[in-house]
Each structure stands twice: as C-alpha cells, then as structure tokens.
Design an enzyme around this catalytic site. Structure first.
Site, PDB file in Angstrom:
ATOM      1  N   GLU A 289      50.929  38.559  67.933  1.00  0.00           N
ATOM      2  CA  GLU A 289      52.060  39.592  68.311  1.00  0.00           C
ATOM      3  C   GLU A 289      51.406  41.225  68.230  1.00  0.00           C
ATOM      4  O   GLU A 289      50.953  41.545  67.006  1.00  0.00           O
ATOM      5  CB  GLU A 289      53.289  39.603  67.140  1.00  0.00           C
ATOM      6  CG  GLU A 289      54.034  38.486  67.931  1.00  0.00           C
ATOM      7  CD  GLU A 289      54.906  37.715  66.472  1.00  0.00           C
ATOM      8  OE1 GLU A 289      54.904  38.384  65.732  1.00  0.00           O
ATOM      9  OE2 GLU A 289      54.665  36.320  66.680  1.00  0.00           O
TER      10      GLU A 289
ATOM     11  N   ASP B 155      61.473  48.250  60.603  1.00  0.00           N
ATOM     12  CA  ASP B 155      60.188  47.890  60.137  1.00  0.00           C
ATOM     13  C   ASP B 155      60.080  48.627  58.566  1.00  0.00           C
ATOM     14  O   ASP B 155      60.574  49.658  58.448  1.00  0.00           O
ATOM     15  CB  ASP B 155      58.966  48.140  60.715  1.00  0.00           C
ATOM     16  CG  ASP B 155      58.803  47.235  61.910  1.00  0.00           C
ATOM     17  OD1 ASP B 155      58.448  46.271  61.605  1.00  0.00           O
ATOM     18  OD2 ASP B 155      58.815  47.574  62.894  1.00  0.00           O
TER      19      ASP B 155
ATOM     20  N   TYR C  71      62.661  33.247  66.881  1.00  0.00           N
ATOM     21  CA  TYR C  71      62.051  34.108  65.729  1.00  0.00           C
ATOM     22  C   TYR C  71      63.193  34.071  64.731  1.00  0.00           C
ATOM     23  O   TYR C  71      63.859  34.940  64.945  1.00  0.00           O
ATOM     24  CB  TYR C  71      61.478  35.427  66.097  1.00  0.00           C
ATOM     25  CG  TYR C  71      60.768  36.255  65.200  1.00  0.00           C
ATOM     26  CD1 TYR C  71      61.104  36.151  64.035  1.00  0.00           C
ATOM     27  CD2 TYR C  71      59.467  36.809  65.705  1.00  0.00           C
ATOM     28  CE1 TYR C  71      60.482  36.921  63.165  1.00  0.00           C
ATOM     29  CE2 TYR C  71      58.757  37.681  64.811  1.00  0.00           C
ATOM     30  CZ  TYR C  71      59.202  37.806  63.529  1.00  0.00           C
ATOM     31  OH  TYR C  71      58.360  38.529  62.511  1.00  0.00           O
TER      32      TYR C  71
END
Lengths: 283, 409
Positions: A54, A65, A180
């Site tokens: 990735e 994040d 995911y």
C-alpha cells in the site's frame, strides 16, 4: 456485488489461498523520508516478504491517520513529493516486479485535482492495481470507485466496527479486490485489536461478501500480524514501518544511513509471523 | 426539496449543493454522520425542538438582537441607509452561540454525553464551552497551537467554563488542523461523542443544519426591516470565514431576487500576495473536511494555510453552499485587506461607539467602499456578527502600541 476484474490483487489472494496462508500488506508513504530513500524502501519490500504494497499518497490533511503517518506525509511533502512523483515511483517498481500488487492509498483531494480520467489512465499505465481512498465512502462512489472499476482496477472499501449489518450490504456492493477491515474505532497506529475482537466482525462481513478480508490499523509486531491472519486473509502494517523511518532520522529529518534495510528487516519479521500460521488447519 | 428555480431549497438528500457539499468522511464516521442526519431530519420538523431552541435564543442568548440604524456612518458614507444587525450583543459576544445552542440540543436528543469542537479565534470554542456548562456536559476544544498562544484570553475563558482546550501541533497547527484533530477524536470516540462544528462546513448534514440554526439572524432582519421601513432590504453584506454568519443572514433572502447579497472574504495582505484567505476569490474546488468546496490549495491538491489579521476568518475553505451560490452568481463575493479592515474597525468605534470584531470590520470596510454609490433610500444591512473586545490586543499591535507582553498578533 460488483463484477470482479482480475488484477494482481485478485491473483495474489488466489496464490495465498493455494499456499494456505495469510498475506502481509505493507504501507509506506511515497517519498518518505525523501524520494531516493523512499524508492529504496519500496524496491525492497516484496523481497523482504510483503505480499502487497500500500503506497500512501502524501496529503497535507490526513484526518484518519495517527501521528506517525501524519508526520510521514508532511516529511514527504516538505521534500517536494507529489502525486505525479508517486506514480513515477510505481513505474520504477514495475520495471523489476510485475507480480506484487500496488494499491495507492490516501485521500481524495490530490487525485481530484490531478483529474480523475488522467489519473486513472496514468495510474493504470504505470502499473497500479487498486485504490483505497479513505474519504470516499460508498455514498460518493461515483467520484472514483465506479470509474476505477470501469478502467479495470480495484477499488477497496474500508469497513469499520461501526459498520453495522444495515450498512454492510451497501459498503460491499461495489467493493472489489478485497475488503479492508479497520480493526479499531480510531486512527492509524494507535489502539490494537486481537483476533478474538476481530473474529465476530469478519464473520459478519463474510455474510455479505466472498471477497478476501485484509485487516489493518494497530498491527505493530510479528505476533500481532500472526494473530491477525488467524482470522483475516491478510494483515496490513503501516505505522510500525513508518516508525522505523522516524526513529532513524537526524535532527533535520534527513535519513541516516541504512534506513531501508532496517525497514526491510521488520517486514521480514512480520512476514515470518504471518507465514507461521497455517490456515489450512487452523482457520 | 423539490421546489424549482429556488436558491434556498438545497441541499439535496445526499447533501449536495450542485457539485458541492457531500459526505467525504472515513467509513468509521459514516454510520455516525447518518445518525446525525436522521436525527436532524426528525428534529427540524419537530415543533418542540424549535420551541426549546427559541426559548434559549430569547432567554439565554438575548434574541432578537436589534436592527440598528447606524446614522452617523450613514451620514459619513453619504449614500445608502446603513443598518447593523447587532449579533455582537448576543451572550458570549458573537453569532456563534445560535449554532452551539442548536447543536447541543441535537446532542441531547441523541443521548450523547461528551462534546468536542474545533476553534480558530476561540469564539466558537467559547460558545461551545458555554453551552456545555449550561447543559452540564464535558467539553473538549481543539485549537491550533499558534491560536492558543495568540488568543490566550479566550483560552482562559474556555477553561473557566470548564472546557479542556487541547492545543493542536499537527500539520501547521492552525484551524484546519484543529478540525482534523477533532475528526480524529470523533473517529476514536464514536459511541458517546457529538461533534459541534462551528460553521456551515463539514459533511452533510452540518452545512444545512448550522445554516438553519443561524438563519434566525436573517429571519429577524426580515421582520425588523419590515417594521422599520415597511419593505425588504436592498443590500445585505456579511464577512466570511467558514461562512456561518453570512449564511444565517443571506439564506432567508436568497429567493428575493431584488435583494443584492455580498459576501466579504479576508484579503489579508492583498489578493495579489500569498497571504490572504480568499478561498472563493482565489481558491478552486476540492475536497476537505467532509465536503467539496472552494479551497486554497496547491496544484498538487495540498491544502494551504490562509492568512488574515482576523483569526476567525483564517480558514482555507468555505461552506459548500457559498461555493454553489458563487457559481450560480446569486451572491457576489469580494475581499477586503487587513488594513482596510483595521481602518473600518477604528471608524466604527469612533463614529458609532461600537467596537466591532475584526471579522465584521471586513464587511464594514466593503460597505465603506460601496455605500456612497447608492441612493439615500437604499437599505443596506451589515451583519455585525461579533464584538471587538477580543481583538483590542491585535489592533493595538498593528497600530504600533504595546499592551503587554502577550503576543496577540
């Protein structure tokens, strides 16, 4: 479910199934800590044991994040990294490796500004296989998901512990490549979940899709990774690798010698962890 | 929502105003965003909800705020009759509280027990901390580290009100990063937390929800102008950071096509420099903080920091409905520089005895430019959306006076 195009991603999951093991996905931010070192890191990931890569598109405002990946994005940008250069690195990688899937991961704005059509054709041409775009939920699928699938690539959707049964069918509707699963309600590189926490969620997701499920967020050690693939089809590690970079910078954020081998060493250990679980018997 | 040829009916059911708006958030937040939307759809048609909202507007905020004829400035400008909508007289000194009252009532309806907010200058932070004190809920305010330093009186106010102010050092440590950090908090605390966004931006339904709370401003103006002059105003002027005070004034008038509407952005050191905050004038459409809208950004899609003497206008984006109104040409968006705003600040203080915040000083600076060109029966309303007590240090510094050792720039 969307029609499944064959890509390096789908082929990789087929291989893993045949080998009876889970996979390792590694996340690094493109151009962190600088272009040359970032390229060296990228080039060695598959040899070190990564099954898929990735590749993070640096963005000024990575709101899903944690601190490690935020900082990596800013470092890369400071060194002049762009989406164009990110694609350029993929092109260089593809010259030596035509098997390992590369998934571009990031936020929508840089792609939007690049221009969707140009971006998809450029990305396809350099050898990108799929996309994970954090801020494009199914509600905004017309932006990139559908065009990417039409262009013969995968668009990977995130599901979270908060994605309930009512919502799951909608999320998997146009998913392709794999699902995911975000194993925690939080940002990258913070809390960790165990296979026991994850299992019931994966069971729930599998009611709605036959796609493989990769698990990410909070997987830090070879032990975490091994534990994760007991229930998931792949484990994705990001912040822990980025931290190896962070820990090996000088006071001006320039790389100290030997960063790439150190990152690759952790990748090897994670790969060994993942490969220690025989999925033919266990799961 | 299906009304045709209207400027005021949006957003559509997916939260889009044309290509703007939307719900560009991480999947972890999507169920929560949908829950807020669902509850908002119920609340907005619930008379008891609005009854409670207006109860607090009247008895706690002090509404309706006066529509004041600024006679001395009108004389000075020598043209249009200039009225001030005096939202600076609200409790906490700005329009922000209209929205925080509305949203905390939403949080209560949803059974949420923890409140988070982002703030730039600290006005929205103070307004959120205030309603959290009123309703007895814990409150965490994310504020860029730079802003924490330059707005220390507001930080102290929030602390007094019982809120925890968390300085944000990630990114560039400004308002946009405070919003990122609030979103990160929300993703990590989905079960018990309600995010009170301070402006008409963010993922759907925030832009419409905040607009509907702030529309109390324009609704009152319509009624008050009718009472004062027996007709609609001719021109509305308001400043824009994220755009909530402007949207609150504008929205009830969007379909009155005779009403000219002007939004004033922060031109900073000038729109021919790199230091400004004129997202609509010089930005281009992009996706940030859950919506598509005009953004200040690089050719690579990286978000730039805005600059303005007013920390309240210092946001690189703008509410998506403004972006749509710009493209449709319904609202005219202009910009005013730091210096022009400073001059208007002093002019208003001396001529009217009203110390305006630096934000509406921008709007006034534009009024000063245009009022003289209108006939004397032209009715112009300026939204005086905040009072300037918080800005006296910054103004003193720019005038070359030293009021102490705190950097208030």
């Amino acid at each position: 479910m969307a029609e499944q195009t064959e890509t390096r991603i789908t082929k990789m999951f087929d291989r893993l199934k045949a080998e009876g093991r889970g996979g390792l996905g590694t996340f690094i931010t493109a151009g962190d800590p600088d272009y040359d070192t970032g390229l060296e890191i990228l080039m060695g990931l598959a040899n070190a044991g990564a099954d898929m890569i990735e590749f993070g598109i640096p963005f000024s405002d990575p709101m899903a994040d944690g601190p490690a990946i935020q900082a990596s994005s800013l470092r890369a940008l400071k060194k002049g990294m762009t989406l164009k250069k990110t694609l350029d690195m993929v092109r260089k990688f593809r010259k030596q490796d035509d098997v390992t899937p590369i998934i571009l991961m990031g936020y929508f704005n840089p792609i939007y500004i690049y221009g969707i059509d140009t971006f998809l054709s450029d990305a396809k041409e350099v050898g990108v296989d799929g996309y994970i775009v954090v801020d494009l939920p199914p509600e905004e699928e017309n932006e990139l998901c559908k065009p990417a699938i039409a262009a013969g690539m995968n668009f990977i959707y995130l599901t979270a512990p908060t994605t309930d049964d009512k919502r799951l069918p909608r999320v998997v509707e146009n998913a392709s490549g794999f699902i995911y699963f975000v194993s925690i309600t939080g940002i990258t590189g913070t809390k960790s979940a165990t296979s026991a926490d994850i299992a019931p969620h994966l069971e729930r997701i599998r009611k709605y899709t036959d796609l493989p499920i990769a698990v990410g967020f909070g997987i830090k050690t070879p032990e975490n990774a091994a534990d994760t693939v007991k229930v998931g089809d792949a484990a994705i590690v990001g912040s822990a690798l980025v931290r190896v970079i962070t820990d090996n910078l000088d006071e001006n954020d320039n790389p100290t010698p030997g960063i790439a081998p150190k990152v690759h060493k952790l990748v090897s250990e994670l790969a060994a962890g993942v490969r220690s679980v025989n999925k033919r018997i266990g799961a | 929502m299906t009304k045709h040829n209207t400027y005021s009916a949006g957003a559509d059911e997916d939260g889009h105003f044309g290509i703007y708006g939307g719900r560009y958030v991480a999947e972890t937040l999507m169920p929560l965003i949908l829950a807020v939307e669902n509850e908002w759809n119920k609340a907005k048609s619930d008379p008891d909800f609005w009854k409670e909202f207006h109860y607090y507007m009247k008895h706690y905020v002090g509404r309706p705020s006066p529509l004041y004829f600024a006679e001395r400035l009108t004389e000075k400008f020598g043209g249009a009759k200039v009225y001030f909508k005096r939202d600076e007289l609200n409790h906490t000194g700005a329009h922000k509280i209209n929205n925080t009252i509305g949203q905390i009532l939403m949080a209560k309806r949803m059974g949420k027990t923890r409140i988070i907010a982002e703030t730039g200058a600290g006005q929205h932070g103070v307004a959120t901390a205030t309603v959290c004190a009123l309703f007895g809920l814990p409150c965490i305010v994310y504020m860029g580290a730079t802003d924490v330093e330059r707005q220390s009186p507001n930080v102290f106010r929030m602390n007094l009100l019982g809120a925890e102010v968390r300085p944000v050092t990630s990114g560039t440590g400004t308002l946009k990063d405070a919003m990122n950090e609030a979103l990160r908090d929300w993703v990590s605390n989905v079960d018990d937390t309600f995010y009170i966004i301070g402006t008409v931006a963010g993922p759907h339904p925030y832009p419409t929800m905040v607009r509907d709370f702030q529309s109390v401003i324009g609704d009152e103006v319509r009624e008050q102008m009718q009472e004062a002059e027996g007709r609609l105003p001719n021109t509305l002027v308001a400043c824009l950071g994220g755009g909530s005070n402007a949207m609150g004034l504008f929205h009830p008038f969007l379909d009155d096509e005779t009403v000219e509407i002007i939004g004033v952005e922060a031109g900073g050191k000038g729109i021919d420099t790199d230091e400004h905050c004129a997202s609509l004038t010089l930005g281009k459409p992009g996706v940030l903080h859950g919506n598509r809208t005009y953004l200040l950004q690089t050719d690579d899609g990286q978000i730039l920091d805005g600059h303005s003497i007013s920390a309240g206008l210092d946001y690189p984006g703008i509410g998506p409905e403004h972006s749509w109104l710009k493209d449709r040409g319904r609202v005219n968006y202009v910009s005013v520089t730091d210096n022009e705003a400073l001059n208007a600040f002093q002019l208003c203080t001396k001529a009217e005895g009203i110390i305006p915040a630096l934000e509406p000083s921008h709007a006034l600076a534009h009024v000063a430019k245009i009022a003289g060109s209108y006939p004397k029966d032209h009715l112009l309303v300026l939204n005086m959306c905040g009072r300037g007590d918080k800005d006296i240090f910054a103004v003193a510094k720019h005038l070359g006076l030293d009021m102490g050792d705190t950097d208030q720039g």
